[in-house]
Design an enzyme around this catalytic site. Structure first.
Site, PDB file in Angstrom:
ATOM      1  N   CYS A  55       0.820  -1.211   0.000  1.00 37.18           N
ATOM      2  CA  CYS A  55       0.000   0.000   0.000  1.00 37.18           C
ATOM      3  C   CYS A  55       0.858   1.266   0.000  1.00 37.18           C
ATOM      4  O   CYS A  55       1.970   1.283   0.550  1.00 37.18           O
ATOM      5  CB  CYS A  55      -0.917   0.022   1.214  1.00 37.18           C
ATOM      6  SG  CYS A  55      -2.147  -1.287   1.222  1.00 37.18           S
ATOM      7  N   GLU A  57       0.386   3.960   1.688  1.00 41.56           N
ATOM      8  CA  GLU A  57       0.602   4.449   3.048  1.00 41.56           C
ATOM      9  C   GLU A  57       1.823   3.780   3.680  1.00 41.56           C
ATOM     10  O   GLU A  57       2.638   4.434   4.333  1.00 41.56           O
ATOM     11  CB  GLU A  57      -0.638   4.193   3.922  1.00 41.56           C
ATOM     12  CG  GLU A  57      -1.884   4.888   3.455  1.00 41.56           C
ATOM     13  CD  GLU A  57      -2.728   4.053   2.486  1.00 41.56           C
ATOM     14  OE1 GLU A  57      -3.914   4.380   2.333  1.00 41.56           O
ATOM     15  OE2 GLU A  57      -2.206   3.086   1.878  1.00 41.56           O
ATOM     16  N   CYS A  98      -6.637   0.969   4.131  1.00 42.23           N
ATOM     17  CA  CYS A  98      -7.174  -0.367   4.384  1.00 42.23           C
ATOM     18  C   CYS A  98      -6.951  -0.737   5.850  1.00 42.23           C
ATOM     19  O   CYS A  98      -6.289  -0.010   6.604  1.00 42.23           O
ATOM     20  CB  CYS A  98      -6.504  -1.377   3.455  1.00 42.23           C
ATOM     21  SG  CYS A  98      -4.783  -1.752   3.882  1.00 42.23           S
ATOM     22  N   CYS A 101      -3.261  -0.997   6.886  1.00 40.34           N
ATOM     23  CA  CYS A 101      -2.639   0.328   7.020  1.00 40.34           C
ATOM     24  C   CYS A 101      -3.131   1.046   8.274  1.00 40.34           C
ATOM     25  O   CYS A 101      -2.377   1.786   8.903  1.00 40.34           O
ATOM     26  CB  CYS A 101      -2.881   1.167   5.768  1.00 40.34           C
ATOM     27  SG  CYS A 101      -1.884   0.594   4.382  1.00 40.34           S
TER      28      CYS A 101
END
Length: 140
Positions: A55, A57, A98, A101
């Site tokens: 991801c 992030e 998500c 994260c």
């Protein structure tokens, strides 16, 4: 109404995804700000084996830890998604992190603000603990 700092963060994430968007490779970008005002960005790494994807992030937080370290804590983060060419709405939009994260942000940026769009599209900030309540903690 976004603060100038939040707008700058949103602009950094948007600029990155506009520059690096690639179908099946990169469709989400994140930008974070540290306490000193430094902005660090990250790009989603999509893979053909979904479990190997990373991801945006996580990339941004990893970049911040590698470049700056924990001495300059993360104070805010925002993620944006570039639409696929086949989607009707071609606007880049803020997206929520998500679950994984959210867990990571509770560990590495517990006092930060996560910028999210509400149902009306207005951006609001949330603490990671609001996004992931009752987090699991290891006992010492």
């Amino acid at each position: 109404m976004l603060s100038p700092d939040d707008q700058e963060l949103l602009d950094a994430a948007t600029a990155l995804i506009r520059q690096r968007y690639a179908v099946g490779r990169h469709h989400i970008a994140a930008a974070l700000r540290t306490q000193s005002g430094r902005i660090v960005t990250g790009l989603h790494l999509d893979t053909y084996v979904g479990r190997a994807s990373v991801c945006a992030e996580a990339v941004a937080v990893g970049q911040a830890m590698a470049q700056i370290g924990a001495a300059d804590p993360i104070t805010a983060i925002v993620s944006v998604r570039h639409p696929r060419p086949t989607e009707q709405n071609q606007n880049i939009q803020v997206v929520a992190p998500c679950g994984i994260c959210r867990e990571m942000l509770r560990d590495f940026a517990p006092d930060s603000r996560v910028l999210l769009a509400d149902e009306g599209g207005a951006l609001k900030s949330y603490n990671p603990s609001e996004l992931l309540p009752l987090k699991y903690h290891r006992k010492p």
